[in-house]
Design a protein around this motif. Structure first.
Motif, PDB file in Angstrom:
ATOM      1  N   GLY A   9       0.901  -1.285   0.007  1.00  0.00           N
ATOM      2  CA  GLY A   9       0.092  -0.066   0.046  1.00  0.00           C
ATOM      3  C   GLY A   9       0.856   1.405   0.008  1.00  0.00           C
ATOM      4  O   GLY A   9       0.441   2.301  -0.401  1.00  0.00           O
ATOM      5  N   HIS A  10       2.155   1.100   0.676  1.00  0.00           N
ATOM      6  CA  HIS A  10       2.776   2.645   0.476  1.00  0.00           C
ATOM      7  C   HIS A  10       3.391   2.682  -0.941  1.00  0.00           C
ATOM      8  O   HIS A  10       3.486   1.998  -1.722  1.00  0.00           O
ATOM      9  N   ARG A  11       3.592   4.133  -1.108  1.00  0.00           N
ATOM     10  CA  ARG A  11       4.073   4.726  -2.401  1.00  0.00           C
ATOM     11  C   ARG A  11       5.594   4.723  -2.450  1.00  0.00           C
ATOM     12  O   ARG A  11       5.858   5.489  -3.509  1.00  0.00           O
ATOM     13  N   GLY A  12       6.193   4.598  -1.288  1.00  0.00           N
ATOM     14  CA  GLY A  12       7.873   5.093  -1.258  1.00  0.00           C
ATOM     15  C   GLY A  12       8.146   3.744  -0.492  1.00  0.00           C
ATOM     16  O   GLY A  12       7.689   2.813   0.192  1.00  0.00           O
ATOM     17  N   ARG A  13       9.580   3.860  -0.261  1.00  0.00           N
ATOM     18  CA  ARG A  13      10.126   2.801   0.473  1.00  0.00           C
ATOM     19  C   ARG A  13       9.829   2.834   2.056  1.00  0.00           C
ATOM     20  O   ARG A  13       9.464   3.812   2.349  1.00  0.00           O
ATOM     21  N   VAL A  14       9.682   1.560   2.548  1.00  0.00           N
ATOM     22  CA  VAL A  14       9.352   1.467   3.903  1.00  0.00           C
ATOM     23  C   VAL A  14      10.622   1.321   4.661  1.00  0.00           C
ATOM     24  O   VAL A  14      11.304   0.645   4.550  1.00  0.00           O
ATOM     25  N   THR A  15      10.625   2.321   5.653  1.00  0.00           N
ATOM     26  CA  THR A  15      11.798   2.569   6.503  1.00  0.00           C
ATOM     27  C   THR A  15      11.855   1.825   7.709  1.00  0.00           C
ATOM     28  O   THR A  15      12.889   1.776   8.265  1.00  0.00           O
ATOM     29  N   SER A  16      10.609   1.741   8.301  1.00  0.00           N
ATOM     30  CA  SER A  16      10.724   1.022   9.472  1.00  0.00           C
ATOM     31  C   SER A  16       9.539   0.085   9.720  1.00  0.00           C
ATOM     32  O   SER A  16       8.313   0.246   9.278  1.00  0.00           O
ATOM     33  N   ALA A  17       9.405  -0.922  10.535  1.00  0.00           N
ATOM     34  CA  ALA A  17       8.190  -1.671  10.973  1.00  0.00           C
ATOM     35  C   ALA A  17       8.166  -2.066  12.303  1.00  0.00           C
ATOM     36  O   ALA A  17       9.130  -2.361  12.951  1.00  0.00           O
ATOM     37  N   ALA A  18       7.105  -2.071  13.173  1.00  0.00           N
ATOM     38  CA  ALA A  18       7.051  -2.426  14.537  1.00  0.00           C
ATOM     39  C   ALA A  18       5.731  -3.297  14.549  1.00  0.00           C
ATOM     40  O   ALA A  18       4.773  -3.260  13.932  1.00  0.00           O
ATOM     41  N   LEU A  19       5.596  -4.099  15.537  1.00  0.00           N
ATOM     42  CA  LEU A  19       4.537  -4.661  16.152  1.00  0.00           C
ATOM     43  C   LEU A  19       3.773  -4.367  17.470  1.00  0.00           C
ATOM     44  O   LEU A  19       4.843  -4.050  18.351  1.00  0.00           O
ATOM     45  N   SER A  20       2.568  -4.559  17.461  1.00  0.00           N
ATOM     46  CA  SER A  20       2.182  -4.054  18.775  1.00  0.00           C
ATOM     47  C   SER A  20       2.365  -5.416  19.759  1.00  0.00           C
ATOM     48  O   SER A  20       2.893  -6.228  19.412  1.00  0.00           O
ATOM     49  N   MET A  21       2.308  -4.947  21.091  1.00  0.00           N
ATOM     50  CA  MET A  21       2.651  -6.242  22.221  1.00  0.00           C
ATOM     51  C   MET A  21       1.923  -7.191  21.838  1.00  0.00           C
ATOM     52  O   MET A  21       2.407  -8.437  22.268  1.00  0.00           O
ATOM     53  N   ASP A  22       0.422  -6.970  21.423  1.00  0.00           N
ATOM     54  CA  ASP A  22      -0.403  -7.958  21.582  1.00  0.00           C
ATOM     55  C   ASP A  22      -0.154  -8.913  20.266  1.00  0.00           C
ATOM     56  O   ASP A  22      -0.707 -10.054  20.098  1.00  0.00           O
ATOM     57  N   GLY A  23       0.639  -8.352  19.443  1.00  0.00           N
ATOM     58  CA  GLY A  23       1.030  -9.218  18.200  1.00  0.00           C
ATOM     59  C   GLY A  23      -0.240  -9.107  17.182  1.00  0.00           C
ATOM     60  O   GLY A  23      -0.063  -9.807  16.007  1.00  0.00           O
ATOM     61  N   GLN A  24      -1.172  -8.188  17.129  1.00  0.00           N
ATOM     62  CA  GLN A  24      -2.174  -8.305  16.383  1.00  0.00           C
ATOM     63  C   GLN A  24      -2.072  -7.268  15.377  1.00  0.00           C
ATOM     64  O   GLN A  24      -2.787  -7.392  14.352  1.00  0.00           O
ATOM     65  N   ARG A  25      -1.281  -6.224  15.461  1.00  0.00           N
ATOM     66  CA  ARG A  25      -1.352  -5.125  14.464  1.00  0.00           C
ATOM     67  C   ARG A  25       0.250  -4.885  14.308  1.00  0.00           C
ATOM     68  O   ARG A  25       1.099  -5.119  15.116  1.00  0.00           O
ATOM     69  N   ALA A  26       0.483  -4.467  13.034  1.00  0.00           N
ATOM     70  CA  ALA A  26       1.593  -3.975  12.552  1.00  0.00           C
ATOM     71  C   ALA A  26       1.661  -2.523  12.312  1.00  0.00           C
ATOM     72  O   ALA A  26       0.697  -1.996  11.740  1.00  0.00           O
ATOM     73  N   LEU A  27       2.641  -1.870  12.376  1.00  0.00           N
ATOM     74  CA  LEU A  27       2.800  -0.592  11.813  1.00  0.00           C
ATOM     75  C   LEU A  27       4.189  -0.216  11.014  1.00  0.00           C
ATOM     76  O   LEU A  27       4.958  -0.612  11.527  1.00  0.00           O
ATOM     77  N   THR A  28       3.885   0.633  10.050  1.00  0.00           N
ATOM     78  CA  THR A  28       5.069   0.605   9.006  1.00  0.00           C
ATOM     79  C   THR A  28       5.244   2.296   8.797  1.00  0.00           C
ATOM     80  O   THR A  28       4.069   3.132   8.905  1.00  0.00           O
ATOM     81  N   ALA A  29       6.312   2.722   8.559  1.00  0.00           N
ATOM     82  CA  ALA A  29       6.813   4.105   7.981  1.00  0.00           C
ATOM     83  C   ALA A  29       7.280   4.070   6.979  1.00  0.00           C
ATOM     84  O   ALA A  29       8.071   3.301   6.663  1.00  0.00           O
ATOM     85  N   ALA A  30       7.040   5.230   6.128  1.00  0.00           N
ATOM     86  CA  ALA A  30       7.705   5.098   4.801  1.00  0.00           C
ATOM     87  C   ALA A  30       7.920   6.502   4.016  1.00  0.00           C
ATOM     88  O   ALA A  30       7.549   7.432   4.670  1.00  0.00           O
ATOM     89  N   TRP A  31       8.672   6.454   3.204  1.00  0.00           N
ATOM     90  CA  TRP A  31       9.218   7.807   2.482  1.00  0.00           C
ATOM     91  C   TRP A  31       8.239   8.479   1.635  1.00  0.00           C
ATOM     92  O   TRP A  31       8.369   9.495   1.116  1.00  0.00           O
ATOM     93  N   ASP A  32       6.983   7.928   1.784  1.00  0.00           N
ATOM     94  CA  ASP A  32       5.877   8.451   1.067  1.00  0.00           C
ATOM     95  C   ASP A  32       4.960   9.531   1.988  1.00  0.00           C
ATOM     96  O   ASP A  32       3.964  10.081   1.587  1.00  0.00           O
ATOM     97  N   GLY A  33       5.721   9.690   3.475  1.00  0.00           N
ATOM     98  CA  GLY A  33       5.155  10.835   4.255  1.00  0.00           C
ATOM     99  C   GLY A  33       4.051  10.250   5.125  1.00  0.00           C
ATOM    100  O   GLY A  33       3.608  10.886   5.710  1.00  0.00           O
ATOM    101  N   THR A  34       3.742   8.816   4.867  1.00  0.00           N
ATOM    102  CA  THR A  34       2.723   8.236   5.806  1.00  0.00           C
ATOM    103  C   THR A  34       3.268   7.224   6.647  1.00  0.00           C
ATOM    104  O   THR A  34       4.451   6.437   6.483  1.00  0.00           O
TER     105      THR A  34
END
Length: 385
Positions: free
Chosen positions: A176-201
């Motif tokens: 879904g991102h339109r630029g390189r994804v620079t970081s990824a993290a998981l919630s403590m319960d393992g149910q959600r992922a979080l990504t950051a990208a060069w597309d500003g989102t």
């Protein structure tokens, strides 16, 4: 012991159809073969009608788990050859009548990334347990879930991937991102992922579905880092626009913007209690902020070059920073006093300001510059920890 049907082949009545899930370009399964799986003690765990094209993930689905194996590392060997990665039973020489051994490894694990792949390691022995292959660009970040069952990677190919940590199998790709994804993290319960990208989102994803639940829009530059609060209720992002932002994870609303740095903000993390935020910046400083008000509580001044990563100690009393000046500093979180400076080897050269740090705090050693910081990776004396 009766034969056990393979993964995904237990319904519909009649003889089971043996075979694994076929990916793009995969060939049709070959004839079934009967193999046995035993524990290290020699006790038979299962007799399986397996397909030569099965990989580790397919076999682990079909094999009953030994008592006490939950949460531990499961490995399959044929003689001295381990079934791992994308290797199949047929490729490692398994035939009808072969005996496989299930090994339960009780070891702490860690994950690293380099080039187009990530690797999972046994922290105690340094043995590489799995290599995660599948990205089409450089892997910029890799993390394990709190229970150690899944891994999450981010890549310059604009995707993130969720992996089974035991099998090394890619479970789903987050697109879904339109630029390189620079970081990824998981919630403590393992149910959600979080990504950051060069597309500003930044984006919040459902781990099980791979669906994008929220897109966090508001930065005016690349988003360089994103992390959850411990309770998973808030998200923290850092950006090349010189700010960090706190968001409501459920709604995607921006709650506050942390302004005060005079350069790119490379990383931002919450304290364990969620009361404070710590940022690291190319302006050679780190800052401690009040999470609820957004006020800057103190600025940590002492590095001679870009500060690429900063983390709190588990008790929140100290801060560890890493910098392109080839040092790491330990600070008192309440006063901002520098307690220790950890200096690189003699002859270390400062980093060029034209290069940028590894995204998301991932360690990449260029020369001997310090790019990442974490309390578990320092060589500080125990009395500091």
């Amino acid at each position: 012991m009766p034969a056990v049907a393979g993964p995904g082949n237990r319904g519909g009545g009649g003889d089971p159809v043996i075979g694994r899930r076929l990916g793009a370009g995969a060939s049709a399964p070959g004839p079934a073969m009967l193999v046995s799986v035993v524990a290290c003690s020699g006790r038979e765990l299962a007799a399986l009608e397996a397909d030569p094209s099965w990989q580790l993930g397919d076999l682990l689905v079909a094999v009953p788990k030994p008592e006490g194996a939950a949460g531990h590392w499961l490995r399959i060997f044929f003689g001295e050859t381990e079934l791992c990665g994308v290797a199949t039973l047929g490729e490692i020489g398994v035939q009808g009548g072969s005996e496989l051994t299930l090994v339960v490894t009780r070891s702490r694990r860690m994950v690293t990334c380099h080039g187009h792949e990530a690797k999972i390691w046994a922290a105690d022995s340094g043995e590489c347990l799995r290599t995660l292959i599948g990205h089409e660009g450089y892997v910029t970040s890799a993390v394990l879930s709190a229970d150690g069952q899944q891994a999450l990677t981010a890549s310059c190919d604009r995707t993130a991937k969720v992996w089974g940590a035991s099998s090394g199998e890619c479970l789903r790709t987050l697109v879904g991102h339109r630029g390189r994804v620079t970081s990824a993290a998981l919630s403590m319960d393992g149910q959600r992922a979080l990504t950051a990208a060069w597309d500003g989102t930044a984006r919040v994803w459902g781990i099980n579905s791979g669906e994008c639940l929220r897109t966090l829009v508001g930065h005016h530059g690349h988003v360089t880092s994103a992390s959850f609060s411990v309770d998973g209720q808030q998200v923290l992002t850092a950006s090349s626009d010189s700010t960090a932002k706190v968001w409501a994870a459920s709604s995607g609303e921006c709650l506050r913007t942390l302004e005060g740095h005079h350069g790119h903000v490379w990383s931002a993390v919450f304290s364990v209690d969620g009361q404070q935020v710590l940022t690291a910046s190319s302006d050679s400083t780190a800052k401690v902020w009040a999470a609820d008000s957004g006020d800057c509580l103190r600025t940590l001044v002492g590095h001679q070059d870009s500060v690429t990563s900063a983390v709190f100690s588990p008790d929140g009393q100290r801060v560890l920073t890493a910098s392109w000046d080839a040092t790491a500093n330990v600070w008192a979180a309440d006063s901002g006093e520098c307690l220790r400076t950890l200096v690189g080897a003699p002859g270390t050269r400062p980093a060029s300001r034209r290069s940028r740090p590894a995204a998301g705090g991932t360690e990449r050693w260029r020369g001997r510059r310090v790019h990442g910081s974490t309390w578990r990776r320092t060589s500080a004396p125990r009395s500091w920890r």
